[in-house]
Motif scaffolding. Sequence first.
Motif, PDB file in Angstrom:
ATOM      1  N   LEU A 196     -26.161  18.419 -12.217  1.00 32.81           N
ATOM      2  CA  LEU A 196     -26.073  20.112 -12.601  1.00 32.81           C
ATOM      3  C   LEU A 196     -27.774  20.732 -12.300  1.00 32.81           C
ATOM      4  CD1 LEU A 196     -24.263  18.994 -15.326  1.00 32.81           C
ATOM      5  CD2 LEU A 196     -23.730  19.756 -13.393  1.00 32.81           C
ATOM      6  N   HIS A 197     -28.685  20.198 -13.198  1.00 35.96           N
ATOM      7  CA  HIS A 197     -29.686  20.475 -13.032  1.00 35.96           C
ATOM      8  C   HIS A 197     -30.691  20.713 -11.930  1.00 35.96           C
ATOM      9  CE1 HIS A 197     -31.220  16.698 -13.263  1.00 35.96           C
ATOM     10  NE2 HIS A 197     -32.183  17.536 -13.457  1.00 35.96           N
ATOM     11  N   GLY A 198     -29.967  20.346 -10.680  1.00 36.45           N
ATOM     12  CA  GLY A 198     -30.680  20.238  -9.548  1.00 36.45           C
ATOM     13  C   GLY A 198     -29.747  21.433  -8.393  1.00 36.45           C
ATOM     14  N   GLY A 199     -29.239  20.319  -7.819  1.00 35.87           N
ATOM     15  CA  GLY A 199     -27.978  20.982  -6.935  1.00 35.87           C
ATOM     16  C   GLY A 199     -27.290  22.355  -7.550  1.00 35.87           C
ATOM     17  N   GLY A 200     -26.782  21.894  -8.860  1.00 35.61           N
ATOM     18  CA  GLY A 200     -25.557  22.510  -9.484  1.00 35.61           C
ATOM     19  C   GLY A 200     -26.604  23.835  -9.450  1.00 35.61           C
ATOM     20  N   VAL A 201     -27.594  24.076  -9.824  1.00 35.20           N
ATOM     21  CA  VAL A 201     -28.276  25.354 -10.187  1.00 35.20           C
ATOM     22  C   VAL A 201     -28.373  26.591  -9.387  1.00 35.20           C
ATOM     23  CG1 VAL A 201     -30.667  26.580 -11.139  1.00 35.20           C
ATOM     24  CG2 VAL A 201     -30.060  24.357 -12.359  1.00 35.20           C
ATOM     25  N   MET A 202     -28.864  25.661  -7.602  1.00 31.30           N
ATOM     26  CA  MET A 202     -28.746  26.579  -7.090  1.00 31.30           C
ATOM     27  C   MET A 202     -27.305  27.425  -6.255  1.00 31.30           C
ATOM     28  SD  MET A 202     -30.734  23.371  -4.804  1.00 31.30           S
ATOM     29  CE  MET A 202     -32.218  22.422  -5.062  1.00 31.30           C
ATOM     30  N   ALA A 203     -26.121  26.134  -6.798  1.00 22.75           N
ATOM     31  CA  ALA A 203     -25.221  26.644  -6.225  1.00 22.75           C
ATOM     32  C   ALA A 203     -24.902  27.760  -7.324  1.00 22.75           C
ATOM     33  CB  ALA A 203     -24.127  25.512  -6.178  1.00 22.75           C
ATOM     34  N   LEU A 204     -25.411  27.570  -8.356  1.00 25.33           N
ATOM     35  CA  LEU A 204     -24.731  28.922  -9.432  1.00 25.33           C
ATOM     36  C   LEU A 204     -25.373  30.140  -8.941  1.00 25.33           C
ATOM     37  CD1 LEU A 204     -23.572  30.364 -11.770  1.00 25.33           C
ATOM     38  CD2 LEU A 204     -25.633  29.145 -12.887  1.00 25.33           C
ATOM     39  N   ARG A 205     -26.794  30.012  -7.989  1.00 22.98           N
ATOM     40  CA  ARG A 205     -27.578  31.801  -8.139  1.00 22.98           C
ATOM     41  C   ARG A 205     -26.889  31.839  -6.771  1.00 22.98           C
ATOM     42  NH1 ARG A 205     -33.698  31.551  -6.303  1.00 22.98           N
ATOM     43  NH2 ARG A 205     -34.101  34.590  -5.921  1.00 22.98           N
ATOM     44  N   LEU A 206     -26.655  31.016  -5.973  1.00 19.75           N
ATOM     45  CA  LEU A 206     -25.528  31.602  -4.376  1.00 19.75           C
ATOM     46  C   LEU A 206     -24.426  32.098  -5.326  1.00 19.75           C
ATOM     47  CD1 LEU A 206     -25.990  29.324  -1.420  1.00 19.75           C
ATOM     48  CD2 LEU A 206     -27.822  31.636  -2.220  1.00 19.75           C
ATOM     49  N   LYS A 207     -23.786  31.647  -6.179  1.00 14.61           N
ATOM     50  CA  LYS A 207     -22.527  31.650  -6.480  1.00 14.61           C
ATOM     51  C   LYS A 207     -21.990  33.771  -6.939  1.00 14.61           C
ATOM     52  CE  LYS A 207     -18.958  31.164 -10.001  1.00 14.61           C
ATOM     53  NZ  LYS A 207     -17.731  30.700 -10.151  1.00 14.61           N
ATOM     54  N   GLN A 208     -23.776  33.290  -8.156  1.00 13.41           N
ATOM     55  CA  GLN A 208     -23.617  34.393  -8.745  1.00 13.41           C
ATOM     56  C   GLN A 208     -23.445  36.007  -7.617  1.00 13.41           C
ATOM     57  OE1 GLN A 208     -26.367  33.649 -11.384  1.00 13.41           O
ATOM     58  NE2 GLN A 208     -25.256  33.997 -13.182  1.00 13.41           N
TER      59      GLN A 208
ATOM     60  N   ILE B  11     -29.958  26.078 -19.385  1.00 13.41           N
ATOM     61  CA  ILE B  11     -29.235  25.823 -17.636  1.00 13.41           C
ATOM     62  C   ILE B  11     -28.409  24.061 -17.076  1.00 13.41           C
ATOM     63  CG2 ILE B  11     -30.017  25.400 -15.208  1.00 13.41           C
ATOM     64  CD1 ILE B  11     -33.374  25.492 -16.339  1.00 13.41           C
ATOM     65  N   VAL B  12     -28.753  23.425 -17.533  1.00 12.78           N
ATOM     66  CA  VAL B  12     -26.784  23.265 -17.673  1.00 12.78           C
ATOM     67  C   VAL B  12     -25.457  23.261 -18.394  1.00 12.78           C
ATOM     68  CG1 VAL B  12     -26.476  20.457 -18.164  1.00 12.78           C
ATOM     69  CG2 VAL B  12     -28.179  20.240 -17.490  1.00 12.78           C
ATOM     70  N   GLN B  13     -25.921  23.613 -19.608  1.00 16.88           N
ATOM     71  CA  GLN B  13     -25.040  24.187 -20.128  1.00 16.88           C
ATOM     72  C   GLN B  13     -24.406  25.217 -19.658  1.00 16.88           C
ATOM     73  OE1 GLN B  13     -26.686  24.215 -23.746  1.00 16.88           O
ATOM     74  NE2 GLN B  13     -24.881  23.493 -24.810  1.00 16.88           N
ATOM     75  N   GLN B  14     -25.530  26.537 -18.880  1.00 16.64           N
ATOM     76  CA  GLN B  14     -24.705  27.762 -17.638  1.00 16.64           C
ATOM     77  C   GLN B  14     -23.695  27.025 -17.195  1.00 16.64           C
ATOM     78  OE1 GLN B  14     -28.355  29.259 -17.131  1.00 16.64           O
ATOM     79  NE2 GLN B  14     -28.474  30.221 -19.019  1.00 16.64           N
ATOM     80  N   VAL B  15     -24.501  26.216 -16.501  1.00 21.36           N
ATOM     81  CA  VAL B  15     -23.690  25.172 -14.568  1.00 21.36           C
ATOM     82  C   VAL B  15     -22.608  24.735 -15.003  1.00 21.36           C
ATOM     83  CG1 VAL B  15     -23.941  23.745 -13.180  1.00 21.36           C
ATOM     84  CG2 VAL B  15     -26.158  25.081 -14.104  1.00 21.36           C
ATOM     85  N   ILE B  16     -22.392  24.219 -16.195  1.00 18.79           N
ATOM     86  CA  ILE B  16     -21.158  23.621 -16.374  1.00 18.79           C
ATOM     87  C   ILE B  16     -20.003  25.061 -17.049  1.00 18.79           C
ATOM     88  CG2 ILE B  16     -20.007  22.160 -19.130  1.00 18.79           C
ATOM     89  CD1 ILE B  16     -22.406  20.578 -18.862  1.00 18.79           C
ATOM     90  N   ASN B  17     -20.622  25.712 -17.655  1.00 17.66           N
ATOM     91  CA  ASN B  17     -19.575  26.582 -18.387  1.00 17.66           C
ATOM     92  C   ASN B  17     -19.089  28.163 -16.646  1.00 17.66           C
ATOM     93  OD1 ASN B  17     -19.696  26.143 -20.068  1.00 17.66           O
ATOM     94  ND2 ASN B  17     -21.422  27.229 -21.230  1.00 17.66           N
ATOM     95  N   LYS B  18     -19.977  28.033 -15.918  1.00 15.33           N
ATOM     96  CA  LYS B  18     -19.807  28.187 -14.428  1.00 15.33           C
ATOM     97  C   LYS B  18     -19.517  28.212 -13.572  1.00 15.33           C
ATOM     98  CE  LYS B  18     -23.018  32.139 -16.178  1.00 15.33           C
ATOM     99  NZ  LYS B  18     -22.246  33.349 -16.669  1.00 15.33           N
ATOM    100  N   ALA B  19     -19.407  27.176 -13.361  1.00 17.45           N
ATOM    101  CA  ALA B  19     -18.543  26.340 -12.295  1.00 17.45           C
ATOM    102  C   ALA B  19     -17.380  26.094 -12.635  1.00 17.45           C
ATOM    103  CB  ALA B  19     -19.025  24.613 -12.276  1.00 17.45           C
ATOM    104  N   ASP B  20     -16.947  25.730 -11.349  1.00 19.24           N
ATOM    105  CA  ASP B  20     -15.538  26.839 -10.974  1.00 19.24           C
ATOM    106  C   ASP B  20     -14.715  24.915 -10.784  1.00 19.24           C
ATOM    107  OD1 ASP B  20     -14.492  29.597  -9.628  1.00 19.24           O
ATOM    108  OD2 ASP B  20     -16.689  28.783  -8.314  1.00 19.24           O
ATOM    109  N   HIS B  21     -15.382  24.458 -10.599  1.00 18.54           N
ATOM    110  CA  HIS B  21     -14.634  23.143 -11.094  1.00 18.54           C
ATOM    111  C   HIS B  21     -15.858  21.464 -11.022  1.00 18.54           C
ATOM    112  CE1 HIS B  21     -10.402  23.686  -9.738  1.00 18.54           C
ATOM    113  NE2 HIS B  21     -11.453  24.670  -8.916  1.00 18.54           N
TER     114      HIS B  21
END
Length: 173
Positions: free
Chosen positions: A97-109, A143-153
């Motif tokens: 979540l604090h690695g690839g999850g952050v990277m994916a969130l940036r591209l998702k946004q 950051i982890v909480q942001q990824v959790i809240n914005k992830a689709d799954h």
Amino acid sequence: MGYQKDIRAGILTGNHYPRLGGVEYYNHFLAEALNQLPNVKVSIASGTLAEVPSDFPYPYSVYRAKSFWHLTPWLHYQNHKNMLRQEQLNILHGPMLHGGGVMALRLKQEFGLPMIVQSHGADVQLVPKIGYGACLQPEIKTIVQQVINKADHIVAVSSLNKQQIFDLGGIDR
């Protein structure tokens, strides 16, 4: 029989060399298995490790970012966008979540793509007595909480891991 859309997934990770173990093995085996399915193509974007030969024979597309001091985060992001364009990705996967999850969130946004993330443990587990867990650092916890809240799954590796994700604000969807 209806139309089935092709899945073109991008796995975003800091490092990728499937001889190191841990998340590298996970990403490697996930990409290999998914690429065996009909209508699925998976690529990986990662940093460049000096010990990985430039001609290492990955059985799938790997986009390796260059590293150069303060430009490294920018170079990684350009590498991610390059993979997204070239592979015509339609889904993002962020392990850790604090690695690839952050990277994916940036591209998702930026690109509006759906995002799946996977917790591997250390990103949500806490053992304060021994200083274990990324979320011991308040900025990483946010950051982890942001990824959790914005992830689709979100994929959890165990019921304990799932509960820790819920404790950080995850909801059962």
